[in-house]
Design a protein around this motif. Structure first.
Motif, short mmCIF file in Angstrom:
data_model
loop_
_atom_site.label_atom_id
_atom_site.label_comp_id
_atom_site.label_asym_id
_atom_site.label_seq_id
_atom_site.Cartn_x
_atom_site.Cartn_y
_atom_site.Cartn_z
N HIS A 285 77.00 -42.44 5.25
CA HIS A 285 76.39 -43.53 6.02
C HIS A 285 77.32 -43.86 7.18
N VAL A 294 72.16 -42.00 8.30
CA VAL A 294 72.59 -41.21 7.13
C VAL A 294 72.72 -39.76 7.58
N ASP A 325 79.65 -46.51 4.56
CA ASP A 325 79.42 -46.12 3.15
C ASP A 325 79.49 -47.30 2.18
N ALA A 328 76.42 -49.37 1.52
CA ALA A 328 75.26 -48.76 0.87
C ALA A 328 75.35 -48.72 -0.65
#
Ligand code: G6P
Length: 770
Positions: A285, A294, A325, A328
């Motif tokens: 990400h 992504v 990251d 997410a």
């Protein structure tokens, strides 16, 4: 069909005839009744007017007068005659014609006198059918006699015959017309559509068309057509399922699919789960302004493992390297991926800058990477990097232990040179875990590996695994030789295993591959599709060219990109007719650019492309197009499909999946693969044009040979290589690796002294004696 028509005609003729005759019969009977009634009415009218006159004359008592009277009435239409009788039935007066035919007084007359009422009856006189109408005569209010009026009724019969004759011809014409019209209707509305439907079903049954092809117009049979079409579709589905099943049965031993892997894993991992550990994560990400993108990173390892995880819903533990990251993941640093169609769990492990620097850039990529790839880039071993490498291996071990905590006998697949220490670290804590490590890069000979100051720790860490996989047998051999020299152990050369401290490690080749299961040549293989695609791709790049070559790599010194460019330059020099015609597109994803060697290489590759372009380029053409960015698989695929050749010129490569991806994309069975002999892929893809990338002239020659190769030769080669990849696809790789791992006996290690016979050598001890 003909028999059917005859039956239909016969039934129609019979049916129509019977109906027509039935109607005609009633018509004739009605006609007959009407004629009779008409005759009776006329007889009655005549009788009534005659009776008055007769009664008057009767009073005069003159028989002659009566005779004259009846004669005067005697010449009416169809009238045979008139007779006057007395009360006893004796003739008083009678017309002469009648006298010949009527010899006795008729019964009707007797009844009329007796009943004092009009009577009529149709009787036969001789051969003539007649109507006798009788009525009583009165004198002084007494019945004095009777009057008989006899009409010829034969004309009614004649009329009937006439009607019947007409009926016959009418029925004949009706039958003919009805049969004819019915047959026409049947042909147009029934036989035609049925014949068309039959043809369609036949064509589908014999496989000439597919059920998806629309059924012809069947007019009023549309509902039936719908049913037939549905049935046809089920039939065709059943047939293709049967064919598929037969094919799978046929290929059962050679063909691996995602489904088969999934079933295989379910049977192997009863009650357990699959855990994969790698440095590179499959989805990154990344922040892009306010949004988050992504990204799928350019990594052979990711390409290979993604389909395996998709097939078995395991957990993939990897370094969370994207700047978005963290946003997410959930509280346990997990998320479900692929983002569009979640099928497995990704567990992210966080590294700080120093850890990333020392472990990833430092020890893994400046130390082990050049150590294992014989590409003449000197490895750098820093003690601090080694320190970080150990720490990060411990950090990942902890993450793995967390993930496998609730899973009995977990199956753990560790990936690559980033985690040489992980197998032993995991096994120390979880001896019930089945641990394999797959080394995606080459393993050099012991002399080359021997320059690593921490070779013993690395080999020892690896030997904690139950199974170690390499791409090819020679890497296994190199590893076993290294083990033999570096650590105290017993190497079983017969079974390719190592026994160290009562733990056995199997060492096996598992050639990694791509997701190719559909080997059907594409329908557009001969319709010039790729020419159009090529023209549009080149137009997009602002180049006009007849021939297209393609290269796809991370910009890495092991990939031989500079050597490749030199070969293109040499080719254009040597075969100048290709100048202005051959363009090579190099897709180069910048990689590890934080490392100076990679950073410099990127600049060198660009400069080299510029130099060669400057030398040859013309208005609308240049020999090399360098696309310096990472493209997605979907973006790369059209280049693979449109290219005349693909150049893979690695100076050293564990496998090289670009070679296999190129072939997987060539469903049209065209294109030529030029492949470095120093790749693992070269062991399997024998139909590629194998080159030594250091030999610039040889590579240049290979480009010419590829461009001038006969289409049949190309097709045969691609066909054979695709078959090899299909048979040895990524599912087989995973299936074999996991099967082998699951067969490992975890408890009671075998007794080394009994089992290891003459083929066994004692490592390290022997090297120490030397
Ligand atoms: C090779 C290695 C992989 C690695 C990939 C990309 O294929 O075997 O482990 O992921 O290169 O390199 P990177 O350093 O970007 O992950």
């Amino acid at each position: 069909m003909r028999l059917l028509s005859v039956r239909l005609i016969v039934s129609l003729v019979l049916g129509v005839t019977l109906v027509s005759l039935g109607f005609s019969y009633y018509q004739v009977v009605a006609e007959k009744h009407a004629l009779r009634a008409d005759l009776e009415r006329r007889a009655e009218v005549l009788g009534e007017s005659l009776a008055g006159n007769v009664e008057k004359s009767w009073g005069s008592g003159s028989n002659q007068a009566l005779q004259r009277l009846v004669q005067r009435f005697g010449n009416r239409e169809h009238l045979i005659g008139v007779a006057v009788y007395d009360r006893q039935g004796e003739v008083v007066a009678m017309t002469p014609e009648l006298a010949k035919a009527l010899t006795v007084s008729p019964q009707a007359l007797t009844q009329a006198i007796r009943a004092d009422r009009d009577q009529s009856a149709f009787v036969t006189l001789g051969t003539t059918r007649v109507l006798i109408f009788a009525l009583p005569l009165h004198h002084d209010d007494e019945v004095s006699g009777g009057l008989a009026i006899v009409h010829d009724a034969d004309y009614i019969q004649a009329q009937m015959l006439h009607v019947w004759r007409e009926t016959f011809f009418r029925v004949l014409a009706q039958v003919f017309l009805i049969v004819f019209i019915t047959l026409l209707i049947v042909r147009w509305s029934i036989s035609g559509p049925i014949a068309r439907a039959a043809q369609w079903v036949h064509a589908m049954r014999t496989g000439r068309i597919s059920s998806s092809q629309e059924m012809p117009n069947l007019d009023m049979f549309r509902p039936l057509a719908h049913e037939v079409a549905t049935m046809a579709e089920s039939l065709s589905l059943a047939r293709s399922a049967a064919e598929n099943e037969a094919r799978l049965r046929e290929e059962a031993d050679s063909m691996w699919t995602a489904d088969r892997l999934s079933v295989h894993l379910q049977t192997r991992l009863i009650g357990s789960r699959l855990f994969v550990v790698s440095n590179r994560e499959p989805y990154i990400h990344q922040r892009n302004g306010k949004s988050i993108n992504v990204i799928v990173p350019p990594s052979g390892l990711v390409t290979a493992l993604e389909p395996v995880l998709n097939a078995c819903d395991g957990t993939w533990i990897a370094h969370g390297s994207g700047d978005a990251d963290l946003e997410a993941v959930d509280a346990h640093d997990r998320l479900r991926v692929p983002p569009d169609d979640p099928r497995y769990t990704l567990r992210r492990v966080w590294l700080n800058k120093q850890e990333e620097e020392g472990y990833y850039y430092g020890f893994a990529n400046e130390g082990l990477w050049p150590l294992c790839h014989i590409a003449h880039t000197r490895p750098i071993f820093r003690a601090s990097d080694w320190q970080h490498y150990q720490e990060v291996n411990r950090k990942f071990t902890n993450a793995v232990l967390e993930e496998i905590e609730d899973t009995p006998s977990p199956v753990v697949l560790v990936q690559d040179y980033h985690f040489a220490l992980l197998p032993r670290l995991i096994k120390e804590k979880r001896p019930d875990a089945r641990v394999a490590i797959f080394w995606h890069i080459p393993w050099p000979n012991p002399e080359a590996f021997g320059i690593c100051p921490w070779q013993r720790q690395l080999v020892d860490g690896l030997l904690g695994a139950d199974l170690i996989g390499f791409h090819v047998q020679s890497h296994c051999n190199n590893f076993l030789q290294t083990v033999d020299r570096v650590v105290e152990s017993r190497v079983d050369w017969e079974h390719f295993s190592v026994l160290r401290q009562d733990h056995r490690t199997m060492v096996r080749p598992f050639p990694i591959s791509v997701d190719l299961t559909d080997d059907e040549p594409s329908a557009d293989s001969n319709n010039g599709f790729n020419y159009l695609e090529r023209a549009s791709l080149l137009r997009g790049l602002g180049v006009e060219a007849t021939f297209l070559g393609i290269g796809v790599d991370r910009v890495d010194y092991t990939k031989g990109i500079l050597e490749r460019f030199l070969a293109i330059e040499r080719f254009l020099e040597k075969y100048s007719t290709y100048q202005g015609k051959f363009t090579f597109v190099q897709i180069g994803a910048p990689s590890r650019t934080h490392i100076k060697r990679y950073h410099d290489l990127l600049a060198e590759v660009e400069a080299e492309a510029d130099r060669i372009n400057w030398r040859f380029q013309s208005d609308k053409w240049k020999p090399i197009v360098f696309i310096k960015r990472q493209l997605s698989h979907a973006e790369i695929a059209p280049y693979y499909r449109a290219a005349d050749l693909c150049l893979v010129t690695s100076l050293h490569d564990g496998m090289n999946l670009v070679a296999k991806e190129f072939l997987a994309a060539r469903r049209d069975e065209r294109g030529v693969l030029i492949l470095s002999q120093f790749t693992g892929a070269a062991r399997e893809l024998r139909d590629a044009l194998l080159v030594n990338p250091y030999d610039i002239d040889q590579s240049a020659e290979a480009i010419r040979v590829a461009l001038e190769m006969e289409p049949e030769d190309k097709q045969l080669r691609v066909h054979r290589m695709r078959r090899t990849i299909k048979e040895h696809n990524i599912y087989r790789w995973a299936g074999n690796l996991i099967s082998e791992l699951c067969e490992v006996r975890l408890d009671a290690p075998e007794d080394a002294h009994e089992k290891l016979a003459a083929s066994v050598t004692i490592g390290a001890a022997r090297s120490r004696r030397r």
